[in-house]
Structures are given as structure tokens and as C-alpha cells.
Design a protein around this motif. Sequence first.
Motif, PDB file in Angstrom:
ATOM      1  N   LEU A  61     -13.379   9.813  -0.472  1.00 55.20           N
ATOM      2  CA  LEU A  61     -13.451  10.894   0.510  1.00 55.20           C
ATOM      3  C   LEU A  61     -14.369  12.009  -0.011  1.00 55.20           C
ATOM      4  CD1 LEU A  61      -9.670  11.064   1.507  1.00 55.20           C
ATOM      5  CD2 LEU A  61     -11.531   9.906   2.729  1.00 55.20           C
ATOM      6  N   PRO A  62     -14.797  12.912   0.869  1.00 58.45           N
ATOM      7  CA  PRO A  62     -15.705  13.987   0.441  1.00 58.45           C
ATOM      8  C   PRO A  62     -15.187  14.817  -0.731  1.00 58.45           C
ATOM      9  CG  PRO A  62     -15.648  13.874   2.828  1.00 58.45           C
ATOM     10  CD  PRO A  62     -14.612  12.912   2.333  1.00 58.45           C
ATOM     11  N   ASP A  63     -13.865  14.945  -0.852  1.00 55.25           N
ATOM     12  CA  ASP A  63     -13.321  15.743  -1.956  1.00 55.25           C
ATOM     13  C   ASP A  63     -13.178  14.944  -3.260  1.00 55.25           C
ATOM     14  OD1 ASP A  63     -11.188  14.082  -1.441  1.00 55.25           O
ATOM     15  OD2 ASP A  63      -9.764  15.685  -0.956  1.00 55.25           O
ATOM     16  N   GLY A  64     -13.648  13.693  -3.247  1.00 55.85           N
ATOM     17  CA  GLY A  64     -13.599  12.867  -4.446  1.00 55.85           C
ATOM     18  C   GLY A  64     -12.377  11.987  -4.566  1.00 55.85           C
ATOM     19  N   SER A  65     -11.368  12.199  -3.722  1.00 54.96           N
ATOM     20  CA  SER A  65     -10.161  11.373  -3.767  1.00 54.96           C
ATOM     21  C   SER A  65     -10.439  10.019  -3.107  1.00 54.96           C
ATOM     22  CB  SER A  65      -9.003  12.085  -3.068  1.00 54.96           C
ATOM     23  OG  SER A  65      -9.296  12.306  -1.701  1.00 54.96           O
ATOM     24  N   LEU A  66      -9.492   9.088  -3.261  1.00 51.11           N
ATOM     25  CA  LEU A  66      -9.648   7.732  -2.729  1.00 51.11           C
ATOM     26  C   LEU A  66      -8.697   7.492  -1.572  1.00 51.11           C
ATOM     27  CD1 LEU A  66      -9.859   5.722  -6.086  1.00 51.11           C
ATOM     28  CD2 LEU A  66     -11.762   6.468  -4.638  1.00 51.11           C
ATOM     29  N   GLU A  67      -9.200   6.806  -0.557  1.00 44.63           N
ATOM     30  CA  GLU A  67      -8.392   6.469   0.612  1.00 44.63           C
ATOM     31  C   GLU A  67      -8.359   4.958   0.786  1.00 44.63           C
ATOM     32  OE1 GLU A  67      -8.212   8.437   4.846  1.00 44.63           O
ATOM     33  OE2 GLU A  67      -9.821   6.930   4.832  1.00 44.63           O
ATOM     34  N   ALA A  68      -7.168   4.431   1.025  1.00 43.80           N
ATOM     35  CA  ALA A  68      -6.992   3.000   1.283  1.00 43.80           C
ATOM     36  C   ALA A  68      -6.908   2.771   2.787  1.00 43.80           C
ATOM     37  CB  ALA A  68      -5.724   2.493   0.607  1.00 43.80           C
ATOM     38  N   ASN A  69      -7.814   1.918   3.290  1.00 44.13           N
ATOM     39  CA  ASN A  69      -7.756   1.594   4.715  1.00 44.13           C
ATOM     40  C   ASN A  69      -7.327   0.150   4.973  1.00 44.13           C
ATOM     41  OD1 ASN A  69     -10.066   0.212   3.998  1.00 44.13           O
ATOM     42  ND2 ASN A  69     -11.467   1.690   4.920  1.00 44.13           N
ATOM     43  N   ARG A  70      -7.221  -0.626   3.880  1.00 43.30           N
ATOM     44  CA  ARG A  70      -6.745  -2.009   4.004  1.00 43.30           C
ATOM     45  C   ARG A  70      -6.027  -2.375   2.713  1.00 43.30           C
ATOM     46  NH1 ARG A  70      -9.638  -7.120   3.512  1.00 43.30           N
ATOM     47  NH2 ARG A  70     -11.566  -5.955   3.187  1.00 43.30           N
ATOM     48  N   VAL A  71      -4.847  -2.981   2.839  1.00 40.20           N
ATOM     49  CA  VAL A  71      -4.055  -3.335   1.663  1.00 40.20           C
ATOM     50  C   VAL A  71      -3.496  -4.751   1.839  1.00 40.20           C
ATOM     51  CG1 VAL A  71      -2.063  -2.780   0.217  1.00 40.20           C
ATOM     52  CG2 VAL A  71      -3.405  -0.930   1.240  1.00 40.20           C
ATOM     53  N   SER A  72      -3.662  -5.568   0.800  1.00 38.77           N
ATOM     54  CA  SER A  72      -3.029  -6.883   0.758  1.00 38.77           C
ATOM     55  C   SER A  72      -1.846  -6.795  -0.195  1.00 38.77           C
ATOM     56  CB  SER A  72      -4.025  -7.939   0.263  1.00 38.77           C
ATOM     57  OG  SER A  72      -5.112  -8.068   1.160  1.00 38.77           O
ATOM     58  N   VAL A  73      -0.673  -7.242   0.267  1.00 41.53           N
ATOM     59  CA  VAL A  73       0.572  -7.098  -0.491  1.00 41.53           C
ATOM     60  C   VAL A  73       1.147  -8.473  -0.815  1.00 41.53           C
ATOM     61  CG1 VAL A  73       2.861  -6.041  -0.527  1.00 41.53           C
ATOM     62  CG2 VAL A  73       1.045  -5.002   0.833  1.00 41.53           C
ATOM     63  N   GLY A  74       1.459  -8.703  -2.092  1.00 43.17           N
ATOM     64  CA  GLY A  74       2.091  -9.961  -2.474  1.00 43.17           C
ATOM     65  C   GLY A  74       3.523 -10.026  -1.983  1.00 43.17           C
ATOM     66  N   ARG A  75       3.912 -11.128  -1.401  1.00 40.98           N
ATOM     67  CA  ARG A  75       5.283 -11.326  -0.939  1.00 40.98           C
ATOM     68  C   ARG A  75       6.143 -11.931  -2.041  1.00 40.98           C
ATOM     69  NH1 ARG A  75       5.676 -11.485   4.770  1.00 40.98           N
ATOM     70  NH2 ARG A  75       4.655  -9.579   5.477  1.00 40.98           N
ATOM     71  N   ASP A  76       7.407 -11.535  -2.080  1.00 37.63           N
ATOM     72  CA  ASP A  76       8.381 -12.085  -3.026  1.00 37.63           C
ATOM     73  C   ASP A  76       7.921 -11.921  -4.478  1.00 37.63           C
ATOM     74  OD1 ASP A  76       9.999 -12.988  -0.869  1.00 37.63           O
ATOM     75  OD2 ASP A  76       8.696 -14.728  -0.637  1.00 37.63           O
ATOM     76  N   GLY A  77       7.348 -10.743  -4.780  1.00 35.97           N
ATOM     77  CA  GLY A  77       6.937 -10.445  -6.144  1.00 35.97           C
ATOM     78  C   GLY A  77       5.618 -11.040  -6.568  1.00 35.97           C
ATOM     79  N   LEU A  78       4.945 -11.728  -5.657  1.00 35.72           N
ATOM     80  CA  LEU A  78       3.656 -12.361  -5.973  1.00 35.72           C
ATOM     81  C   LEU A  78       2.587 -11.316  -6.264  1.00 35.72           C
ATOM     82  CD1 LEU A  78       1.831 -14.968  -5.949  1.00 35.72           C
ATOM     83  CD2 LEU A  78       1.386 -14.430  -3.548  1.00 35.72           C
ATOM     84  N   THR A  79       1.807 -11.552  -7.298  1.00 31.02           N
ATOM     85  CA  THR A  79       0.621 -10.741  -7.563  1.00 31.02           C
ATOM     86  C   THR A  79      -0.558 -11.372  -6.846  1.00 31.02           C
ATOM     87  OG1 THR A  79       1.422 -10.014  -9.737  1.00 31.02           O
ATOM     88  CG2 THR A  79      -0.939  -9.865  -9.336  1.00 31.02           C
ATOM     89  N   PRO A  80      -1.166 -10.702  -5.882  1.00 36.92           N
ATOM     90  CA  PRO A  80      -2.323 -11.293  -5.200  1.00 36.92           C
ATOM     91  C   PRO A  80      -3.376 -11.702  -6.233  1.00 36.92           C
ATOM     92  CG  PRO A  80      -1.608  -9.328  -4.041  1.00 36.92           C
ATOM     93  CD  PRO A  80      -0.833  -9.379  -5.334  1.00 36.92           C
ATOM     94  N   PRO A  81      -3.801 -12.961  -6.247  1.00 35.46           N
ATOM     95  CA  PRO A  81      -4.661 -13.438  -7.331  1.00 35.46           C
ATOM     96  C   PRO A  81      -6.140 -13.115  -7.151  1.00 35.46           C
ATOM     97  CG  PRO A  81      -4.130 -15.261  -5.873  1.00 35.46           C
ATOM     98  CD  PRO A  81      -3.366 -14.071  -5.368  1.00 35.46           C
ATOM     99  N   MET A  82      -6.534 -12.650  -5.974  1.00 33.30           N
ATOM    100  CA  MET A  82      -7.959 -12.461  -5.725  1.00 33.30           C
ATOM    101  C   MET A  82      -8.485 -11.093  -6.184  1.00 33.30           C
ATOM    102  SD  MET A  82      -5.882 -12.077  -2.951  1.00 33.30           S
ATOM    103  CE  MET A  82      -6.046 -13.330  -1.690  1.00 33.30           C
TER     104      MET A  82
END
Length: 208
Positions: A187-208
Motif C-alpha cells: 500500500l502507499p504507506d508501505g504496509s502490505l495488503e492481502a487480497n487472496r489467501v490460500s488456506v490449508g485444510r485440516d492442518g495442511l501446509t499449502p505446498p506451493m
Amino acid sequence: MSVQRATFTRPLIAVAMVAISTLYAVAQKAPVPTRVRGTIETVDSDTMQVKSRSGEDVKLHIASDLRVAGITKVSLADIKTGSFIGATTVPGPDGGQNAVEVHVFPESMRGTGEGSRPYDLKPNSSMTNATVAESVVGNDGHTLLIKYKDGEKKVFVSADTPVVTYVPGEKADLKAGAKIIAFVKQLPDGSLEANRVSVGRDGLTPPM
């Protein structure tokens, strides 16, 4: 050197040194990430705190139009001829490409990001989104010929390679302990914004 010339030259040297210092600082500045991989520690209405895989604490603003997808395990047998997949690969010792992970896109996501490009998961890794044209089953995995608009690639997927797919997700999936990949912008103030998130189900760590 005359006193007048020295008086004139010194400010120019000072300006040059400041300019060089500024350029060096810019060159040393860490690049802005486009993906943050890690574990959610806390979430409130519009921000989440993430512990990255490298151990950094990262604060992310949650975009108002946030899109969330779940990531869940599937089997190697779910990669079939005609499947549209994404494969993160690294060069193999025989000159081929070895899969680090494979994600099988649901039919509704066919064509997403088709092509091959450098990727930031591992050194020398690439991401290829393509259609499986051939699948040869061996004793220790599958050898896939995957084709995309401008080329093709032969990829070896071992029996131990993580294979996942996307499922519908929602903002409620963003909770403490969830393993995520957040796609971010600065963002203009230097902070980060997430507009898309992939979440692992059942404790899975997304491998990609």
C-alpha cells in the motif's frame, strides 16, 4: 587549488556522497514480497498477524474484496490425462524437471495462469500451469508431459510429492493456527495488503 575553487568543489563532493549513499540504500532495500507463506497468529476485523516460514512477524491488512480458497490433499492417481494442473519444479540431475508439488485445478479454474515462469518457492524453481497430455506410471511415480500455449515440459512426480487441489473457502477460515499463502501488494504507506489467501485444510501446509 585556489580557496574559491575549493569552496565551490566541497559542496559538490558532499552532494555526490549523499546521492551515492541514497542509491546504495535503495539497492540494499529488501524487495517487496508478492507472497507471504506462514501461520496465522492472530486475526481481527481487517488485519492478521502471520509468522512467516522464515520466522518473521508480518502484519497483513485484509482487503475488502478478499478471496479465500481452501487447499486439501488428493492422491497422485487424481492427476489424469486432460487434468489442468500447476506444478512447481526444480531441475533434475538428468536434465528433466522434478515436481516439488502439484496442484490439480478444479474444472472451474481451467486456464488459470497458463504458462511457465520462475517461481519463488525454492532456488531455481519454476511454476508451470498446463494440461496433462500424457501420463506414464512408473514404480516410483508418474512422468507427465504437460502442454501449455507456448510450449511443453516433461515433469517427474514422485510418490512422495505433495498433490493438492482447491476447494471453496471463506474469510472464517482465516484463524489462528491456519497455514496460509497470502498474495499481497504494498500500500502507499508501505504496509502490505492481502487480497487472496490460500488456506490449508485440516492442518495442511499449502505446498506451493
